[in-house]
Design an enzyme around this catalytic site. Structure first.
Site, PDB file in Angstrom:
ATOM      1  N   ARG A 292      49.449 -35.711 -40.906  1.00 48.11           N
ATOM      2  CA  ARG A 292      49.375 -34.476 -41.409  1.00 48.11           C
ATOM      3  C   ARG A 292      49.936 -34.060 -42.546  1.00 48.11           C
ATOM      4  O   ARG A 292      51.354 -34.628 -42.583  1.00 48.11           O
ATOM      5  CB  ARG A 292      49.457 -33.202 -40.230  1.00 48.11           C
ATOM      6  CG  ARG A 292      48.280 -33.313 -39.144  1.00 48.11           C
ATOM      7  CD  ARG A 292      48.501 -32.144 -38.337  1.00 48.11           C
ATOM      8  NE  ARG A 292      47.884 -32.291 -37.092  1.00 48.11           N
ATOM      9  CZ  ARG A 292      47.859 -31.673 -36.030  1.00 48.11           C
ATOM     10  NH1 ARG A 292      48.585 -30.862 -35.869  1.00 48.11           N
ATOM     11  NH2 ARG A 292      46.931 -32.082 -35.091  1.00 48.11           N
TER      12      ARG A 292
ATOM     13  N   GLU B  57      55.668 -24.091 -30.263  1.00 49.03           N
ATOM     14  CA  GLU B  57      54.154 -24.535 -29.891  1.00 49.03           C
ATOM     15  C   GLU B  57      54.371 -26.132 -29.655  1.00 49.03           C
ATOM     16  O   GLU B  57      54.577 -26.778 -30.703  1.00 49.03           O
ATOM     17  CB  GLU B  57      53.187 -24.349 -30.765  1.00 49.03           C
ATOM     18  CG  GLU B  57      51.876 -24.764 -30.403  1.00 49.03           C
ATOM     19  CD  GLU B  57      51.341 -25.713 -31.191  1.00 49.03           C
ATOM     20  OE1 GLU B  57      50.799 -26.640 -30.686  1.00 49.03           O
ATOM     21  OE2 GLU B  57      51.224 -25.750 -32.507  1.00 49.03           O
TER      22      GLU B  57
ATOM     23  N   ARG C 163      57.732 -34.362 -31.322  1.00 48.77           N
ATOM     24  CA  ARG C 163      57.887 -33.065 -31.342  1.00 48.77           C
ATOM     25  C   ARG C 163      58.467 -32.651 -30.063  1.00 48.77           C
ATOM     26  O   ARG C 163      59.398 -31.997 -29.720  1.00 48.77           O
ATOM     27  CB  ARG C 163      56.955 -32.197 -31.638  1.00 48.77           C
ATOM     28  CG  ARG C 163      57.152 -30.612 -31.293  1.00 48.77           C
ATOM     29  CD  ARG C 163      56.027 -29.732 -31.936  1.00 48.77           C
ATOM     30  NE  ARG C 163      55.869 -29.738 -33.384  1.00 48.77           N
ATOM     31  CZ  ARG C 163      55.568 -28.619 -33.767  1.00 48.77           C
ATOM     32  NH1 ARG C 163      55.218 -27.422 -33.463  1.00 48.77           N
ATOM     33  NH2 ARG C 163      55.366 -28.569 -35.394  1.00 48.77           N
TER      34      ARG C 163
ATOM     35  N   SER D  63      48.132 -27.311 -27.542  1.00 52.71           N
ATOM     36  CA  SER D  63      47.153 -26.376 -27.793  1.00 52.71           C
ATOM     37  C   SER D  63      45.781 -26.733 -26.811  1.00 52.71           C
ATOM     38  O   SER D  63      45.307 -27.875 -26.941  1.00 52.71           O
ATOM     39  CB  SER D  63      46.790 -26.254 -29.157  1.00 52.71           C
ATOM     40  OG  SER D  63      47.585 -25.686 -29.891  1.00 52.71           O
TER      41      SER D  63
ATOM     42  N   ARG E 262      58.597 -30.979 -37.632  1.00 54.78           N
ATOM     43  CA  ARG E 262      57.057 -31.071 -38.308  1.00 54.78           C
ATOM     44  C   ARG E 262      57.272 -32.133 -39.357  1.00 54.78           C
ATOM     45  O   ARG E 262      57.749 -32.293 -40.347  1.00 54.78           O
ATOM     46  CB  ARG E 262      57.315 -29.711 -39.310  1.00 54.78           C
ATOM     47  CG  ARG E 262      55.643 -29.296 -39.887  1.00 54.78           C
ATOM     48  CD  ARG E 262      55.753 -28.325 -40.800  1.00 54.78           C
ATOM     49  NE  ARG E 262      55.992 -26.937 -40.110  1.00 54.78           N
ATOM     50  CZ  ARG E 262      55.058 -26.244 -39.322  1.00 54.78           C
ATOM     51  NH1 ARG E 262      53.780 -26.495 -39.445  1.00 54.78           N
ATOM     52  NH2 ARG E 262      55.257 -25.221 -38.812  1.00 54.78           N
TER      53      ARG E 262
END
Length: 425
Positions: free
Chosen positions: A258, A347, A388, A350, A273
């Site tokens: 990403r 987070e 993460r 998801s 990130r």
């Protein structure tokens, strides 16, 4: 993508979804284009019928009548041909608008503008209470010599990471544990590529809209997906499945990439990130039944929670509001895991139910018990994403001397070790 007939008959609900999800789309313009396209098709069909009827008259016509009939057929063919560009243009324009139409959120979804209006549902696990000054992720990694952020930045730029020694083994142990865990719950393991064609990102719903987040390989017409959901969603694209093939449940591990466009200055320290990571994704194709889809939603969520519980990590479950759930989602929950150094939940997972919105784009259909072709329903959920998850894992399980407690579930993947690292001064 929603069915055009559904949009015509439920324009109010679709307009509401556009509003509460913050999608920049004019449904009245879409409906106008649809009416024009229907009119064009009717004109073409009428002229085709007239041409066919005229062609049947030619063999029976007198020599005097035949030239006029032949000429009429040619004129009709020319008119039809002249309408074709307008017809194709309307079809293309309508499809581009349809690709932007959001799904209708479930009745339980709270209305909100962004993640600040998500709703906490519950908290699980006990947050650690340290009798020493805890270290953050970077201090723990550097103290053990498990990372080298400076050198990898010279190789790959910012937001890169490199893990060494037991740090690298810990990352792989987490991945293997998640894959083994999900296989034990009946999910078919897949090891898949992150290299995808652009159309797969349209199929999954990431395009149009998320182009700035995706790495493109110029000259190869390939892109790097940010989740295994993208390639797995297109594995059966355009195929006609049978009802007895469903449900299909996969746990897919892949690289993920990403660009993090628009996130400049956010979470630049450590592993939070990064541009490239590894992810185990749960992905399900099931029958076109909302009750079944919601049961699978609970299953995927339960799997993710069980993984976190096995890793002995405190977390909370959050229901995403309309403005933070993405265009294609019917229902979405996030799981956020406790990060002691920041004194907040981050987070890490998801869970999403998309109804047939994704399947319509992809052509995921099956024949039901009546032999009718219907679009399947799809769901996805993070199994685990590294590095993460290492942030809360390291920070929650640190000991006063800088070593790391290993949860029992990970020990078989780390040679039975109960503690990683050496005491740090």
């Amino acid at each position: 993508m929603l069915d055009m007939k559904f949009i015509r008959e439920n324009a109010g609900a679709v307009k509401h979804a556009v509003e509460v999800k913050g999608v920049p789309l004019d449904i009245d313009e879409l409906l106008r284009l649809d009416r024009e396209l229907v009119d064009l098709k009717q004109r073409v069909e009428a002229m085709q019928a007239e041409r066919n009827a005229n062609a049947k008259l030619v063999p029976k016509a007198t020599p005097e009548e035949r030239p006029t009939l032949i000429q009429k057929g040619k004129d009709l063919a020319e008119e039809i041909k002249n309408l074709d560009p307008a017809l194709r243009a309307h079809e293309d324009n309508l499809r581009q608008l349809l690709l932007r139409v959001p799904n209708i959120p479930h009745a339980s979804v709270p209305v909100g503008k962004d993640d600040s209006e998500n709703v906490e549902l519950r908290r699980e696990g006990r947050r650690p209470e340290f009798d020493f000054t805890p270290r953050d992720q970077v201090e723990l990694l550097e103290g053990q010599g498990w990372s080298d952020f400076e050198r990898v930045a010279r190789v790959s730029g910012s937001r890169s990471y490199l893990l060494k020694g037991e740090g690298a083994l810990l990352e792989m142990a987490v991945q293997m544990f998640a894959m083994s865990f999900l296989a034990g719950r009946g999910f078919t393991p897949l090891s898949t590529t992150a290299l995808v064609r652009p159309e797969t990102l349209v199929n999954s719903g990431h395009f149009p809209g998320d182009e700035e987040s995706v790495y493109k390989l110029e000259g190869d017409e390939l892109m790097l997906a940010g989740t295994a959901e993208v390639p797995v969603n297109s594995l059966y694209a355009g195929e006609q499945l049978s009802a007895d093939q469903l449900p299909m449940a996969f746990s897919a591990i892949s690289g993920a990439f990403r660009r993090e466009a628009g996130s400049a200055g956010r979470d630049v320290r450590g592993l939070i990130r990064v541009h490239e990571f590894r992810k185990v994704e749960q992905y399900v194709i099931c029958r076109a039944d909302e009750q079944e889809g919601l049961k699978w939603f609970e299953t995927l969520l339960g799997n993710a929670e069980a993984i976190l519980q096995a890793l002995e990590l405190p977390y909370r479950v959050v229901q995403n509001c309309t403005g933070d759930m993405g265009a294609g989602k019917v229902l979405m929950y996030d799981i956020e895991t406790w990060v002691p150094s920041e004194a907040k939940y981050r987070e890490t997972h998801s869970c999403s139910y998309l109804g047939d919105w994704q399947a319509r784009r992809t052509g995921l259909r099956y024949r039901d018990e009546h032999g009718k072709l219907v679009y399947a329903h799809t769901l996805n959920n993070t199994g685990i994403a590294t590095p993460r998850i290492l942030v809360p894992l390291l920070e929650n399980h640190q000991r006063a001397d800088g070593t790391i407690h290993v949860p029992e579930a990970l020990r078989p993947y780390l040679g039975g070790k109960a503690v990683l690292g050496q005491p740090v001064r």
